[in-house]
Design a protein around this motif. Structure first.
Motif, PDB file in Angstrom:
ATOM      1  N   ILE A   1     -84.312  73.931  31.887  1.00 18.53           N
ATOM      2  CA  ILE A   1     -84.000  73.769  30.231  1.00 18.53           C
ATOM      3  C   ILE A   1     -82.540  73.784  30.356  1.00 18.53           C
ATOM      4  CG2 ILE A   1     -84.057  75.152  28.449  1.00 18.53           C
ATOM      5  CD1 ILE A   1     -86.620  76.576  29.346  1.00 18.53           C
ATOM      6  N   ILE A   2     -81.987  72.969  29.567  1.00 19.82           N
ATOM      7  CA  ILE A   2     -80.467  72.687  29.326  1.00 19.82           C
ATOM      8  C   ILE A   2     -80.265  73.861  28.389  1.00 19.82           C
ATOM      9  CG2 ILE A   2     -78.832  71.209  28.346  1.00 19.82           C
ATOM     10  CD1 ILE A   2     -80.156  70.209  30.845  1.00 19.82           C
ATOM     11  N   ASN A   3     -79.204  74.837  29.115  1.00 18.51           N
ATOM     12  CA  ASN A   3     -78.815  75.835  28.347  1.00 18.51           C
ATOM     13  C   ASN A   3     -77.335  75.519  27.420  1.00 18.51           C
ATOM     14  OD1 ASN A   3     -78.667  78.633  27.553  1.00 18.51           O
ATOM     15  ND2 ASN A   3     -77.064  79.008  28.862  1.00 18.51           N
ATOM     16  N   GLU A   4     -76.752  74.517  28.212  1.00 20.90           N
ATOM     17  CA  GLU A   4     -75.439  74.219  27.569  1.00 20.90           C
ATOM     18  C   GLU A   4     -75.082  72.834  28.334  1.00 20.90           C
ATOM     19  OE1 GLU A   4     -71.000  75.712  28.295  1.00 20.90           O
ATOM     20  OE2 GLU A   4     -72.294  77.279  27.388  1.00 20.90           O
ATOM     21  N   GLY A   5     -74.657  72.040  27.267  1.00 20.87           N
ATOM     22  CA  GLY A   5     -74.070  70.520  27.741  1.00 20.87           C
ATOM     23  C   GLY A   5     -75.369  69.556  27.462  1.00 20.87           C
ATOM     24  N   SER A   6     -75.264  68.353  28.172  1.00 20.73           N
ATOM     25  CA  SER A   6     -76.230  67.218  27.924  1.00 20.73           C
ATOM     26  C   SER A   6     -76.362  66.520  29.318  1.00 20.73           C
ATOM     27  CB  SER A   6     -75.803  66.410  26.728  1.00 20.73           C
ATOM     28  OG  SER A   6     -74.643  65.776  27.137  1.00 20.73           O
ATOM     29  N   ALA A   7     -77.344  65.792  29.302  1.00 25.90           N
ATOM     30  CA  ALA A   7     -77.614  65.215  30.577  1.00 25.90           C
ATOM     31  C   ALA A   7     -78.500  63.801  30.232  1.00 25.90           C
ATOM     32  CB  ALA A   7     -78.311  65.910  31.608  1.00 25.90           C
ATOM     33  N   LYS A   8     -78.654  62.597  31.024  1.00 20.05           N
ATOM     34  CA  LYS A   8     -79.260  61.685  30.702  1.00 20.05           C
ATOM     35  C   LYS A   8     -80.369  61.541  31.883  1.00 20.05           C
ATOM     36  CE  LYS A   8     -75.943  58.695  33.316  1.00 20.05           C
ATOM     37  NZ  LYS A   8     -75.206  57.576  33.358  1.00 20.05           N
ATOM     38  N   ALA A   9     -81.584  61.197  31.261  1.00 24.11           N
ATOM     39  CA  ALA A   9     -82.722  60.602  31.795  1.00 24.11           C
ATOM     40  C   ALA A   9     -82.517  59.081  32.147  1.00 24.11           C
ATOM     41  CB  ALA A   9     -83.767  61.307  31.338  1.00 24.11           C
ATOM     42  N   PHE A  10     -82.734  58.718  33.375  1.00 22.49           N
ATOM     43  CA  PHE A  10     -82.619  57.071  33.467  1.00 22.49           C
ATOM     44  C   PHE A  10     -83.471  56.741  34.844  1.00 22.49           C
ATOM     45  CE2 PHE A  10     -79.346  58.927  36.467  1.00 22.49           C
ATOM     46  CZ  PHE A  10     -79.433  58.088  37.281  1.00 22.49           C
ATOM     47  N   LYS A  11     -83.619  55.319  34.625  1.00 22.27           N
ATOM     48  CA  LYS A  11     -84.224  54.661  35.941  1.00 22.27           C
ATOM     49  C   LYS A  11     -83.232  53.210  36.254  1.00 22.27           C
ATOM     50  CE  LYS A  11     -88.379  53.608  35.972  1.00 22.27           C
ATOM     51  NZ  LYS A  11     -89.041  54.725  37.125  1.00 22.27           N
ATOM     52  N   LEU A  12     -83.279  52.964  37.293  1.00 23.17           N
ATOM     53  CA  LEU A  12     -82.732  51.701  37.588  1.00 23.17           C
ATOM     54  C   LEU A  12     -83.690  50.651  37.690  1.00 23.17           C
ATOM     55  CD1 LEU A  12     -80.608  53.067  40.590  1.00 23.17           C
ATOM     56  CD2 LEU A  12     -79.727  52.618  38.321  1.00 23.17           C
TER      57      LEU A  12
END
Length: 226
Positions: free
Chosen positions: A45-56
């Motif tokens: 679980i993201i508690n702080e900040g942001s992240a990206k889900a990606f594929k190549l």
């Protein structure tokens, strides 16, 4: 933990119990949280900040699938379906997470079945979002898709200010292009056009000020109530 939708219905005592079994971790910007093909054994679980889900893509291009922010989670496929991850997750900025092992999370579901319902609701929202994105790629113009993305960011990352809505962009111009599956120049051109029309205003490198939401909704192809 009150920021996490799947725990929002729990009491303070229940929150305290859950807090005692979670694992905390911090990640630097551009650090990998999850690799495609891995068999993670945790719900993150993201508690702080942001992240990206990606594929190549086969040609090596990055295709962003989703942007996770505070309260979002990933890793559910590994917990429920024992499947490998179909995407990678990378921090867009410094990120703090809390996670549960498979065993501890199953114990939570037995003790608090309402958490399972919340997870299903959140996954349904995510699936609907991805379906809308895929549909729009086939029937909506690039200009409409860029405008829609800004509206989505305004809802999730916007702050009301006297002149409008200040949006902290989780993605760079290139990231927005990778999210929409278009060229970076196309995104820059559309943002420039919106600024010339007085709909948005650049506010540093990572923020824009939305000045006219109705006009942006019109640009996105949405009906506007008068």
């Amino acid at each position: 933990m009150r920021k996490v939708p799947i725990f929002s219905s729990l009491s303070q005592d229940e929150m305290t119990h859950i807090a005692s079994i979670i694992r905390h971790k911090e990640y630097r910007k551009e650090e990998t949280l999850l690799s495609e093909g891995s068999k993670a054994n945790t719900l993150v679980i993201i508690n702080e900040g942001s992240a990206k889900a990606f594929k190549l893509t086969p040609d090596g291009r990055e295709q962003i699938l989703y942007v996770f922010s505070e309260g979002d989670f990933f890793g559910e496929r590994n917990l429920f379906g024992r499947q490998i991850s179909t995407y990678s997750v990378e921090a867009l900025e410094p990120v703090r997470t809390c996670s549960f092992t498979k065993e501890s999370f199953y114990d939570l579901l037995h003790s608090y079945p309402e958490i399972a319902i919340k997870i299903i609701e959140e996954l349904e929202k995510r699936i609907s979002h991805l379906e809308c994105t895929l549909q729009s790629m086939g029937v909506r113009s690039v200009d409409e898709r860029v405008s829609t993305l800004i509206l989505d960011f305004a809802e999730k990352y916007g702050t009301s200010v006297p002149d409008g809505t200040l949006i902290h962009l989780p993605l760079s111009r290139e990231g927005m292009a990778n999210y929409l599956g278009v060229a970076r120049e196309t995104v820059s051109r559309k943002l420039g056009q919106l600024e010339n029309e007085g709909i948005i205003r650049s506010h540093g490198n990572k923020s824009i000020l939305l000045l006219d939401r109705n006009m942006l909704e019109s640009s996105a192809g949405k009906s506007v109530d008068l």
